[in-house]
Motif scaffolding. Structure first.
Motif, PDB file in Angstrom:
ATOM      1  N   LEU A  71      35.385  45.754  41.940  1.00 47.35           N
ATOM      2  CA  LEU A  71      36.293  44.828  42.656  1.00 47.35           C
ATOM      3  C   LEU A  71      36.528  43.621  42.224  1.00 47.35           C
ATOM      4  O   LEU A  71      37.446  43.031  41.882  1.00 47.35           O
ATOM      5  CB  LEU A  71      35.933  44.764  44.266  1.00 47.35           C
ATOM      6  N   ILE A  72      35.203  42.994  41.663  1.00 48.40           N
ATOM      7  CA  ILE A  72      35.072  41.694  41.097  1.00 48.40           C
ATOM      8  C   ILE A  72      35.881  41.554  39.754  1.00 48.40           C
ATOM      9  O   ILE A  72      36.582  40.880  39.555  1.00 48.40           O
ATOM     10  CB  ILE A  72      33.927  41.165  41.419  1.00 48.40           C
ATOM     11  N   ILE A  73      35.207  42.651  39.128  1.00 53.82           N
ATOM     12  CA  ILE A  73      35.685  42.742  37.710  1.00 53.82           C
ATOM     13  C   ILE A  73      37.246  43.033  37.480  1.00 53.82           C
ATOM     14  O   ILE A  73      37.935  42.361  36.813  1.00 53.82           O
ATOM     15  CB  ILE A  73      34.862  43.419  36.765  1.00 53.82           C
ATOM     16  N   ILE A  74      37.618  44.016  38.217  1.00 55.14           N
ATOM     17  CA  ILE A  74      39.132  44.426  37.949  1.00 55.14           C
ATOM     18  C   ILE A  74      39.886  43.180  38.507  1.00 55.14           C
ATOM     19  O   ILE A  74      40.885  42.964  37.944  1.00 55.14           O
ATOM     20  CB  ILE A  74      39.180  45.487  38.585  1.00 55.14           C
ATOM     21  N   ILE A  75      39.803  42.684  39.595  1.00 53.76           N
ATOM     22  CA  ILE A  75      40.665  41.454  39.942  1.00 53.76           C
ATOM     23  C   ILE A  75      40.715  40.308  39.080  1.00 53.76           C
ATOM     24  O   ILE A  75      41.560  39.652  38.764  1.00 53.76           O
ATOM     25  CB  ILE A  75      40.087  40.867  41.611  1.00 53.76           C
ATOM     26  N   PHE A  76      39.358  40.060  38.619  1.00 51.77           N
ATOM     27  CA  PHE A  76      39.333  39.053  37.300  1.00 51.77           C
ATOM     28  C   PHE A  76      40.345  39.409  36.056  1.00 51.77           C
ATOM     29  O   PHE A  76      40.988  38.651  35.727  1.00 51.77           O
ATOM     30  CB  PHE A  76      37.896  38.966  37.033  1.00 51.77           C
ATOM     31  N   ILE A  77      40.163  40.797  35.826  1.00 49.47           N
ATOM     32  CA  ILE A  77      40.923  41.170  34.534  1.00 49.47           C
ATOM     33  C   ILE A  77      42.384  41.096  35.134  1.00 49.47           C
ATOM     34  O   ILE A  77      43.366  40.523  34.219  1.00 49.47           O
ATOM     35  CB  ILE A  77      40.625  42.372  34.471  1.00 49.47           C
ATOM     36  N   ALA A  78      42.953  41.711  36.061  1.00 46.48           N
ATOM     37  CA  ALA A  78      44.126  41.564  36.479  1.00 46.48           C
ATOM     38  C   ALA A  78      44.475  39.976  36.611  1.00 46.48           C
ATOM     39  O   ALA A  78      45.865  39.842  36.379  1.00 46.48           O
ATOM     40  CB  ALA A  78      44.330  42.125  38.016  1.00 46.48           C
ATOM     41  N   ARG A  79      44.067  39.135  37.012  1.00 38.05           N
ATOM     42  CA  ARG A  79      44.250  37.793  37.123  1.00 38.05           C
ATOM     43  C   ARG A  79      44.524  36.925  35.823  1.00 38.05           C
ATOM     44  O   ARG A  79      45.441  36.307  35.548  1.00 38.05           O
ATOM     45  CB  ARG A  79      43.320  36.873  37.783  1.00 38.05           C
TER      46      ARG A  79
END
Lengths: 181, 184
Positions: free
Chosen positions: A88-96
């Motif tokens: 959750l943390i990493i993918i949201i970071f990547i998406a942003r």
């Protein structure tokens, strides 16, 4: 407290297992060594079988199962939440912040190395699995080993057949042949 | 193609369906994912799905979860990411908890023990097949083969933790590719 510890251990698995459900296996074997009261090496073989023949991502199925073994239904929930938190943390970071992350040269170069190590780690888990299934106190279990060779030949020949059917066939043969020997 | 909006609840339910109907997660989920998020809901385009899936494969964590998180985030921000991810793992939580409960009740039964005696052998064959398939895709030249051998030896013989292997392998990949480019 066991729930915090479970959450943390599976958080680490979610963070370091890259490349699909089977990549979590070597970490589960490590967990069996460091937290033998939660799961044992021989539990892991059964976990893989259940996880492959039940809907849902294999990695999540195994986390739920291992957490359940360690601390009941709540343990299953906590382990699963621990495993998905890094995603959750990493993918949201990547998406942003990193749109075309997979096309980045450094990411590609890192993955080039990582992929072969992941195959190595899964091989390590596979060899551990052989040890607990095909060996008994260091000597070869004849029945299991012969059955393994026959099944491997068939599995490699008939690639299109779903793992679920091989697992069911294994169950039937186990009953007929009176395994484990 | 016009992209439609998604509600939090729709995201949860759609990924619940994908999680509950996919056997094997990651690699098996793509056809189901395409049907749901492109054909039925028109949330993302075909190219977007393939990009998202590629990102999911090379990020830490379970591929199916990464993919759900990314699509949820694109549609509805952080609440959408959480809803899609929880949807994806709900079937596993329910089914595995039920199965584990039943299994613990019956595990001492002789028939169950024999069945699992055979199942474990089948799992050994399936893992071997997975390793062979993955090797063909990942062991592509001398440096990758060397790293593979080193990984197996280090973990099996010297009990090196996978937690150390993973960062080392990433650095190794960066270094080898840099040397290769310098030579070229």
């Amino acid at each position: 407290m066991i729930y915090f510890e479970l959450y943390w251990e599976f958080f680490k698995i979610g963070l370091f297992a890259i490349g699909g459900g089977l990549a979590t296996l070597p970490f589960l074997y490590t967990l069996a060594e460091t937290h033998g009261q939660w799961i044992t090496s021989s539990d892991i073989a059964d976990m893989i079988a259940i996880s492959e023949s039940t809907p849902g991502p294999i990695g999540i199925n195994m986390a739920t199962f291992a957490g359940y073994q360690a601390a009941g239904p709540l343990g299953g929930l906590i382990a699963t939440l621990g495993e998905i938190t890094p995603s959750l943390i990493i993918i949201i970071f990547i998406a942003r912040f990193l749109g075309q992350f997979d096309k980045n040269q450094y990411v590609k170069d890192g993955l080039y190395g990582l992929r072969s190590a992941v195959v190595g780690l899964i091989s390590y888990a596979g060899l551990k699995l052989f040890g607990s299934t095909l060996l008994l106190n260091g000597s070869i279990r004849i029945k299991e080993t012969l059955l393994f060779l026959v099944l491997l030949f068939l599995v490699l020949r008939l690639k299109k057949i779903h793992p679920l059917y091989w697992i069911l066939l294994g169950a039937a043969l186990g009953i007929v042949l009176h395994l484990p020997s | 193609m016009k992209r439609r909006d998604a509600s939090i609840w729709q995201l949860y339910l759609t990924f619940l369906k994908i999680g509950g109907l996919t056997f094997g997660g990651g690699y098996a989920m793509l056809p189901m994912l395409q049907r749901e998020v492109i054909d039925i809901h028109h949330w993302v385009t075909e190219e977007e799905v393939l990009d998202i899936y590629a990102i999911g494969q090379c990020s830490p964590g379970i591929i199916a979860v990464n993919t759900a998180t990314m699509i949820g985030y694109r549609k509805r921000g952080i609440p959408g990411a959480i809803a899609a991810t929880l949807g994806e793992v709900t079937p596993s939580l329910v089914l595995i908890t039920l199965l584990a409960t039943i299994l613990l009740q019956i595990q001492d039964n002789i028939w169950v023990q024999r069945a699992f005696g055979g199942i474990r052998v089948a799992v050994c064959a399936l893992i071997t097949q997975s390793v062979i398939t993955l090797s063909k895709k990942s062991l592509i030249d001398i440096p990758t083969v060397l790293l593979y051998i080193a990984t197996v030896a280090a973990t099996l013989v010297f009990s090196l933790s996978p937690l150390i292997v993973v960062p080392f392998a990433i650095l190794y990949g960066l270094a080898v590719q840099r040397i290769k480019r310098r030579k070229a």
